[in-house]
Design a protein around this motif. Sequence first.
Motif, mmCIF file in Angstrom:
data_model
loop_
_atom_site.group_PDB
_atom_site.id
_atom_site.type_symbol
_atom_site.label_atom_id
_atom_site.label_comp_id
_atom_site.label_asym_id
_atom_site.label_seq_id
_atom_site.Cartn_x
_atom_site.Cartn_y
_atom_site.Cartn_z
ATOM 1 N N THR A 1 0.833 -1.199 0.000
ATOM 2 C CA THR A 1 0.000 0.000 0.000
ATOM 3 C C THR A 1 0.872 1.256 0.000
ATOM 4 N N TYR A 2 0.237 2.375 -0.309
ATOM 5 C CA TYR A 2 0.968 3.647 -0.415
ATOM 6 C C TYR A 2 1.647 4.007 0.907
ATOM 7 N N GLY A 3 1.020 3.620 2.010
ATOM 8 C CA GLY A 3 1.598 3.929 3.307
ATOM 9 C C GLY A 3 2.850 3.132 3.627
ATOM 10 N N LYS A 4 3.094 2.037 2.889
ATOM 11 C CA LYS A 4 4.258 1.191 3.159
ATOM 12 C C LYS A 4 5.486 1.566 2.334
ATOM 13 N N VAL A 5 5.297 2.369 1.291
ATOM 14 C CA VAL A 5 6.445 2.689 0.439
ATOM 15 C C VAL A 5 7.338 3.681 1.157
ATOM 16 N N HIS A 6 8.590 3.776 0.673
ATOM 17 C CA HIS A 6 9.570 4.650 1.324
ATOM 18 C C HIS A 6 9.228 6.124 1.156
ATOM 19 N N GLY A 7 8.307 6.418 0.284
ATOM 20 C CA GLY A 7 7.964 7.802 0.006
ATOM 21 C C GLY A 7 8.185 8.110 -1.466
ATOM 22 N N LEU A 8 7.342 8.947 -2.009
ATOM 23 C CA LEU A 8 7.446 9.328 -3.413
ATOM 24 C C LEU A 8 7.746 10.810 -3.489
ATOM 25 N N HIS A 9 8.898 11.146 -4.054
ATOM 26 C CA HIS A 9 9.239 12.550 -4.234
ATOM 27 C C HIS A 9 8.423 13.098 -5.390
ATOM 28 N N ALA A 10 7.890 14.289 -5.235
ATOM 29 C CA ALA A 10 7.039 14.874 -6.260
ATOM 30 C C ALA A 10 7.794 15.047 -7.570
ATOM 31 N N LEU A 11 7.111 14.787 -8.672
ATOM 32 C CA LEU A 11 7.656 15.107 -9.975
ATOM 33 C C LEU A 11 7.743 16.624 -10.106
ATOM 34 N N PRO A 12 8.651 17.141 -10.928
ATOM 35 C CA PRO A 12 8.816 18.601 -11.023
ATOM 36 C C PRO A 12 7.540 19.275 -11.534
ATOM 37 N N GLY A 13 7.126 20.310 -10.827
ATOM 38 C CA GLY A 13 6.001 21.113 -11.276
ATOM 39 C C GLY A 13 4.642 20.666 -10.811
ATOM 40 N N MET A 14 4.551 19.551 -10.070
ATOM 41 C CA MET A 14 3.241 19.068 -9.648
ATOM 42 C C MET A 14 3.366 18.153 -8.443
ATOM 43 N N GLU A 15 2.815 18.586 -7.335
ATOM 44 C CA GLU A 15 2.821 17.780 -6.124
ATOM 45 C C GLU A 15 1.734 16.710 -6.203
ATOM 46 N N PRO A 16 1.995 15.518 -5.669
ATOM 47 C CA PRO A 16 0.923 14.516 -5.627
ATOM 48 C C PRO A 16 -0.154 14.921 -4.641
ATOM 49 N N ALA A 17 -1.412 14.712 -5.012
ATOM 50 C CA ALA A 17 -2.512 15.035 -4.108
ATOM 51 C C ALA A 17 -2.537 14.025 -2.970
ATOM 52 N N GLY A 18 -3.191 14.411 -1.887
ATOM 53 C CA GLY A 18 -3.281 13.513 -0.747
ATOM 54 C C GLY A 18 -3.923 12.191 -1.134
ATOM 55 N N ALA A 19 -3.291 11.112 -0.744
ATOM 56 C CA ALA A 19 -3.779 9.786 -1.119
ATOM 57 C C ALA A 19 -3.994 8.944 0.132
ATOM 58 N N ASP A 20 -4.948 8.048 0.062
ATOM 59 C CA ASP A 20 -5.233 7.130 1.149
ATOM 60 C C ASP A 20 -4.042 6.183 1.318
ATOM 61 N N PRO A 21 -3.403 6.178 2.482
ATOM 62 C CA PRO A 21 -2.244 5.304 2.674
ATOM 63 C C PRO A 21 -2.583 3.816 2.606
ATOM 64 N N LEU A 22 -3.865 3.468 2.648
ATOM 65 C CA LEU A 22 -4.272 2.066 2.575
ATOM 66 C C LEU A 22 -4.528 1.608 1.145
ATOM 67 N N ARG A 23 -4.514 2.532 0.194
ATOM 68 C CA ARG A 23 -4.696 2.146 -1.210
ATOM 69 C C ARG A 23 -3.414 1.526 -1.744
ATOM 70 N N PRO A 24 -3.500 0.575 -2.683
ATOM 71 C CA PRO A 24 -2.295 0.011 -3.289
ATOM 72 C C PRO A 24 -1.447 1.106 -3.934
ATOM 73 N N SER A 25 -0.149 1.027 -3.719
ATOM 74 C CA SER A 25 0.748 2.040 -4.293
ATOM 75 C C SER A 25 0.661 2.056 -5.810
ATOM 76 N N SER A 26 0.391 0.902 -6.426
ATOM 77 C CA SER A 26 0.274 0.849 -7.882
ATOM 78 C C SER A 26 -0.845 1.766 -8.375
ATOM 79 N N GLU A 27 -1.951 1.807 -7.643
ATOM 80 C CA GLU A 27 -3.076 2.648 -8.039
ATOM 81 C C GLU A 27 -2.772 4.124 -7.800
ATOM 82 N N VAL A 28 -2.224 4.444 -6.631
ATOM 83 C CA VAL A 28 -1.964 5.837 -6.275
ATOM 84 C C VAL A 28 -0.945 6.459 -7.224
ATOM 85 N N ILE A 29 0.168 5.774 -7.415
ATOM 86 C CA ILE A 29 1.235 6.351 -8.226
ATOM 87 C C ILE A 29 0.887 6.303 -9.707
ATOM 88 N N GLY A 30 0.177 5.248 -10.126
ATOM 89 C CA GLY A 30 -0.271 5.198 -11.508
ATOM 90 C C GLY A 30 -1.179 6.369 -11.845
#
Length: 374
Positions: free
Chosen positions: A59-88
């Motif tokens: 899940t997103y809460g288990k990953v080491h953290g995702l640094h924002a891509l340049p020019g756009m911060e990631p919106a708040g995501a549910d830490p219980l959602r699969p990281s594949s879905e959130v980051i995709g």
Amino acid sequence: MRGVRAGSAGGDVDVVVVGAGQAGLSAAYHLARAGIGHVVLDRAPGPGGAWQFRWPSLTYGKVHGLHALPGMEPAGADPLRPSSEVIGAYFAAYEERFGLDVRRPVHVTAVREGRDGRLRVESSAGTWSARALVSATGTWDRPFWPRYPGQESFRGRQLHTAQYPGPQAFAGTRVVVVGGGTSAVQHLLEIAEAAAETTWVTRRPPVFREGPFGEAEGRAAVALVEERVRSGLPPQSVVGVTGLALSEAVRAGLASEVLERQPVFDRITPTGVAWADGRHLEADVILWATGFRAAVEHLAPLRLRERGGGIRLDGTRAVRDERVHLVGYGPSASTVGANRAGGAAVREIRRLLAREDTAGDGGRTGEPVPASAA
């Protein structure tokens, strides 16, 4: 944008970016801002880079953290959602917001010397002629499978982290997890709740890191990886240099002996694994959490490798060919490192193209300009 004559079946373009993960999208963003014509060729079926292939229990809460891509911060995501879905979803929104020209699924098979000093980029969707190339292919496509005597005789199941389906697939089985990295630890902590028995084996005793891991420690770790790349050796992972973080979950795993490590076995038998001292362990599954290698086979025709086996870089630029940049490779494999490498590569490419345009040939001719002159 200048220098773009690229259709779905290839064409001429200033820069080809291979891969649309964190590093590739960062490079594409900076190329677009610089007004440099480019195309991004991505082997994956959809946005998300290698993250789209991660197992659902990561899940997103288990990953080491995702640094924002340049020019756009990631919106708040549910830490219980699969990281594949959130980051995709984040990568897809990023591509759309900045209008990045990502073609997929496109498999780049080879990059060769082309005509008039250009690079010939051959792919499943046609051939591109480029003045420069950014290779951002990561490692996911090259899982490393060690070889042991008797491996082919094993009657159970063998799989790699790249194929890991989640813990429930191991319910009631005896599982041997091989590898000393973060993935091995994550797999063990999950599988132990479903499996009948788990055993952890590593070639070297694992090193656990206590205390904070700040910016200074991160720079020092990256510097060690960068030194290998500068020397033409294959890169190590940053995690391999830093050691395993002692999170609360890891502490619990050590206390429960789920993370009690055994030395690696000497051979594999039809029903398990065996050590030289005569000990034998019955197993139903061997899970190889043994890491990945850089996916750079498409660059083989350019002969960039050194005797040590790696591609020697000066920053992101291949020392043997100034037209080729590798991002997300070695010291830039982390998300923050990939962002910085994307920007650094584009700055170098701008100088290269400007120098060629000033020369009036619109392309590179003659011998390569020494790296020190760039």
